[in-house]
Write a protein that holds these residues in place. Structure first.
Motif, PDB file in Angstrom:
ATOM      1  N   GLU A  23      -2.445   4.451  -2.259  1.00  0.00           N
ATOM      2  CA  GLU A  23      -2.733   4.408  -0.829  1.00  0.00           C
ATOM      3  C   GLU A  23      -3.586   5.602  -0.435  1.00  0.00           C
ATOM      4  O   GLU A  23      -4.570   5.474   0.296  1.00  0.00           O
ATOM      5  N   ARG A  24      -3.193   6.791  -0.896  1.00  0.00           N
ATOM      6  CA  ARG A  24      -3.976   7.984  -0.562  1.00  0.00           C
ATOM      7  C   ARG A  24      -5.382   7.889  -1.146  1.00  0.00           C
ATOM      8  O   ARG A  24      -6.353   8.350  -0.546  1.00  0.00           O
ATOM      9  N   LEU A  77      -2.583  -1.528  -4.620  1.00  0.00           N
ATOM     10  CA  LEU A  77      -1.813  -0.848  -3.579  1.00  0.00           C
ATOM     11  C   LEU A  77      -0.978  -1.858  -2.790  1.00  0.00           C
ATOM     12  O   LEU A  77       0.217  -1.635  -2.560  1.00  0.00           O
ATOM     13  N   ILE A  78      -1.605  -2.961  -2.399  1.00  0.00           N
ATOM     14  CA  ILE A  78      -0.860  -3.963  -1.626  1.00  0.00           C
ATOM     15  C   ILE A  78       0.283  -4.519  -2.463  1.00  0.00           C
ATOM     16  O   ILE A  78       1.404  -4.701  -1.985  1.00  0.00           O
ATOM     17  N   ILE A 132      -7.335  16.150  -2.308  1.00  0.00           N
ATOM     18  CA  ILE A 132      -6.677  15.772  -1.059  1.00  0.00           C
ATOM     19  C   ILE A 132      -5.732  14.595  -1.290  1.00  0.00           C
ATOM     20  O   ILE A 132      -4.662  14.526  -0.699  1.00  0.00           O
ATOM     21  N   ILE A 133      -6.101  13.684  -2.200  1.00  0.00           N
ATOM     22  CA  ILE A 133      -5.191  12.573  -2.532  1.00  0.00           C
ATOM     23  C   ILE A 133      -3.858  13.147  -3.010  1.00  0.00           C
ATOM     24  O   ILE A 133      -2.785  12.771  -2.544  1.00  0.00           O
ATOM     25  N   ASN A 134      -3.941  14.103  -3.929  1.00  0.00           N
ATOM     26  CA  ASN A 134      -2.721  14.654  -4.511  1.00  0.00           C
ATOM     27  C   ASN A 134      -1.958  15.508  -3.508  1.00  0.00           C
ATOM     28  O   ASN A 134      -0.724  15.506  -3.504  1.00  0.00           O
TER      29      ASN A 134
END
Lengths: 178, 461
Positions: B389-390, B352-353, B83-85
């Motif tokens: 992020e994902r 990510l940040i 799902i991330i991808n």
């Protein structure tokens, strides 16, 4: 007098302004069965040809309406009539849940109508057309601009029409074989 | 060098470098396709892409033989890389539609030099994206009846009250409309290639693909109408697609997912990731094929600015997530954010940040936007950041929910990595095949952009 031995007469122009001007004059001279061929869309040309076709937007609208109704109807029939199943405690007819698919189907059908409507109304695919016979017409997809007055035009006359086209700053005028 | 660069940036500067004629743009763009050989880097990149694609097939074959147990997914983290991808890839695709549809409606003429390959990028990214949920089902051939509504002997139908079905419709509609948009744009250029090539077989192939296009003014008129309508349809579509993707999360009640900010923040993130990928591809392709006249510094500057704006929206989203976790006074939400920042996945959250929030702030500076190396570094940070992020959204929300007894950890296996890297390779391979056989810049639209394309009215007589 219409002439069927040839498809028409083709005049070649070097720049878009000359073509638009020539088209305007040919239409003013009373020719109605004519078309211009250009390497990119020129808005002023459709106007000069007095060409207007409003069917495509209507087709797209119809496609969108059919898509939306069939999308919603499909979900209603499946989840309410044919296969009612309790899920997440929601009512069978939980219509807000049907909106995303209804929306996607609206877009899908409208887009299909736009593409196939455009291709169909343009009479494509049509791999052979008499204009391809004209020498140098391959440049219509590069940097030349052509005006063709078709032989089926009631005002068409090989000699007089040719003279008129030559008078319109045309680079060259050729006959297009049928 | 710097002077020519800044002179290309003024709003009055021509979008295409001066001095071109209808013929020269046609020759330049079509010569990339109508040539017997490709530059050496082309072979290298396409070959690496091919090898990774083979690895992808290997990983998928093993998956189909063994089942999804070869991946790192397990309860409580059932979604993982797949799902991330999916979300990452489909987000990348969105920039293509934004460039081709939204910028067309906004009359941003600079889009013309980049829309064709951005659209191709969309299609290939959607292909990579759609692959993941499909193989995540484990046995895709048994999944059709609950994904697509068709009468089957079991008499069962899909459940339209589930966001997963909305996804099926959104992604398949998006893929279809993107392909149509791209093919319609290609028709006149196919005619150009048909008329230019001397190879008899290519003439036939491009001739059939052009559908017999002859540049008739009447055809152009309908064509322009259809293109504009398609742009008008694709614009709400692209916004709906990533909103629907975000519904996969928001409809669930998991802390960190159940949030109303998701649809706009996902759409902005998609455009952000997509522009980063367009730049990632455009900068090397421009150098490789010498397309500096068509993709000018003005294009690159504009894309960097779009990235900055969407990046700020995304960063606002992160801050709002944290703020509302505190403001809601909901202990599960508060814990979720605290766990992201200080829990076992803290390095991923802070990377990510850094990648998505801090690094793009450099784009405020013109010097960074106009220096290809520094800009490229920022785009790579964004590519990575959006993927992280994902990861944060999918994994950190699931791994510690309401009850500590159901907590767990997620570690991707080598099969997860092979599948992910495999899709990267497939994407690269398809992009390079595309630039080899189809014009990567829309030739007829570039012709229409030249100053000599303007019709000058004859003086009144």
């Amino acid at each position: 007098m219409a002439d069927t031995a040839i498809y028409g007469l083709m005049a070649e122009f070097q720049d878009p302004s000359a073509l638009v001007e020539a088209t305007r004059r040919a239409v003013d001279a009373g020719y109605r069965k004519l078309d211009a061929y250009t390497p990119f869309p020129i808005e002023e040309l459709a106007e000069a040809l007095r060409f207007r076709d409003r069917r495509l937007p209507l087709l797209v609208l119809a496609g969108g309406i059919v898509g939306g109704l069939s999308g919603f109807g499909l979900q209603y029939w499946i989840n309410v009539i044919n296969y009612p199943l309790i899920a997440g405690g929601k009512p069978y007819f939980a219509w807000p849940n049907f909106i995303p698919v209804t929306f996607e189907m609206t877009i899908l059908f409208a887009a299909l109508a736009a593409v196939f409507g455009m291709i169909g109304l343009n009479g494509l695919p049509l791999l052979y057309h008499p204009v391809f016979n004209a020498p140098g017409f391959a440049l219509a997809s590069r940097d030349r601009f052509f005006l063709v007055i078709e032989a089926s035009d009631p005002k068409f006359d090989r000699h007089a029409t040719g003279e008129m086209l030559r008078g319109l700053t045309a680079h060259e005028v050729v006959e297009v074989a049928n | 060098m710097n002077e020519t660069r800044s002179s290309q940036l003024s709003p009055q500067a021509p979008i295409i470098a001066p001095g071109h004629t209808f013929g020269s743009v046609t020759d330049k763009i079509s010569s990339i396709v109508l040539t017997k050989s490709a530059p050496i880097p082309w072979y290298v990149a396409a070959f690496i892409g091919f090898l990774c694609t083979m690895m992808l097939f290997y990983a998928i074959t093993y998956l189909l033989l063994k089942g999804v147990g070869i991946w790192g997914v397990n309860i409580p983290i059932g979604w993982g890389f797949a799902i991330i991808n999916l979300v990452w890839w489909i987000g990348i695709g969105h920039a293509g539609t934004l460039i081709s549809a939204i910028l067309l409606l906004l009359n941003q003429k600079w889009r013309t030099s980049i829309n064709r390959f951005a659209e191709a990028m969309t299609i290939f990214a959607v292909m990579c994206a759609a692959l993941f949920p499909l193989i995540h089902t484990g046995r895709p051939w048994l999944a059709w009846y609950w994904l697509l509504p068709y009468p089957n002997t079991m008499g069962v139908w899909p459940q339209f009250r589930s966001p997963l079905i909305w996804d099926v419709f959104a992604i398949s509609t998006y893929a279809t409309v993107s392909v149509l948009f791209w093919l319609v744009g290609l028709i006149p250029d196919m005619a150009t290639l048909r008329d230019k090539t001397v190879h008899p077989l290519l003439k036939k192939v491009y001739g059939v693909a052009a559908l017999g296009w002859r540049g008739s003014a009447k055809h152009w008129s309908r064509y322009e109408t259809a293109y504009l309508l398609l742009a008008g349809l694709a614009t709400p579509l692209v916004i709906s697609v990533h909103s629907v993707i975000s519904f996969d999360f928001t409809i669930g009640i998991i802390p960190g997912w159940h949030s109303t900010i998701f649809p706009p923040y996902f759409v902005a993130g998609a455009i952000y990731a997509g522009f980063a990928m367009v730049l990632t591809l455009a900068i090397p392709l421009r150098a490789l094929y010498g397309l500096h006249d068509f993709i000018t510094m003005r294009h690159i500057d504009n894309m960097a600015k779009v990235m900055l704006v969407t990046g700020l929206i995304v960063f606002y989203g992160y801050n709002m997530e944290a703020f509302f976790a505190w403001y809601s006074a909901n202990q599960y939400e508060t814990f979720m954010v605290w766990n992201r920042m200080t829990g076992p996945y803290w390095p991923i959250y802070w990377s990510l940040i850094f990648c998505n929030g801090v690094a793009p702030q450099l784009l405020w500076f013109k010097k960074v936007r106009l220096n290809l190396k520094s800009l490229y570094a920022v785009t790579m940070a964004v590519n990575v950041g959006m993927w992280l992020e994902r990861f944060v959204i999918v994994v950190t929300s699931l791994h510690r929910d309401f009850v500590p007894s159901s907590w767990g950890m997620y570690y991707p296996t080598r099969w997860d990595w092979m599948t992910f890297i495999g899709t990267l390779g497939m994407f690269v391979m398809l992009m390079f095949l595309f630039v080899r056989v189809l014009p990567m810049i829309s030739i007829f639209e570039v012709r229409a952009l030249l100053p000599q394309a303007k019709v000058k009215e004859a003086p009144a007589e």
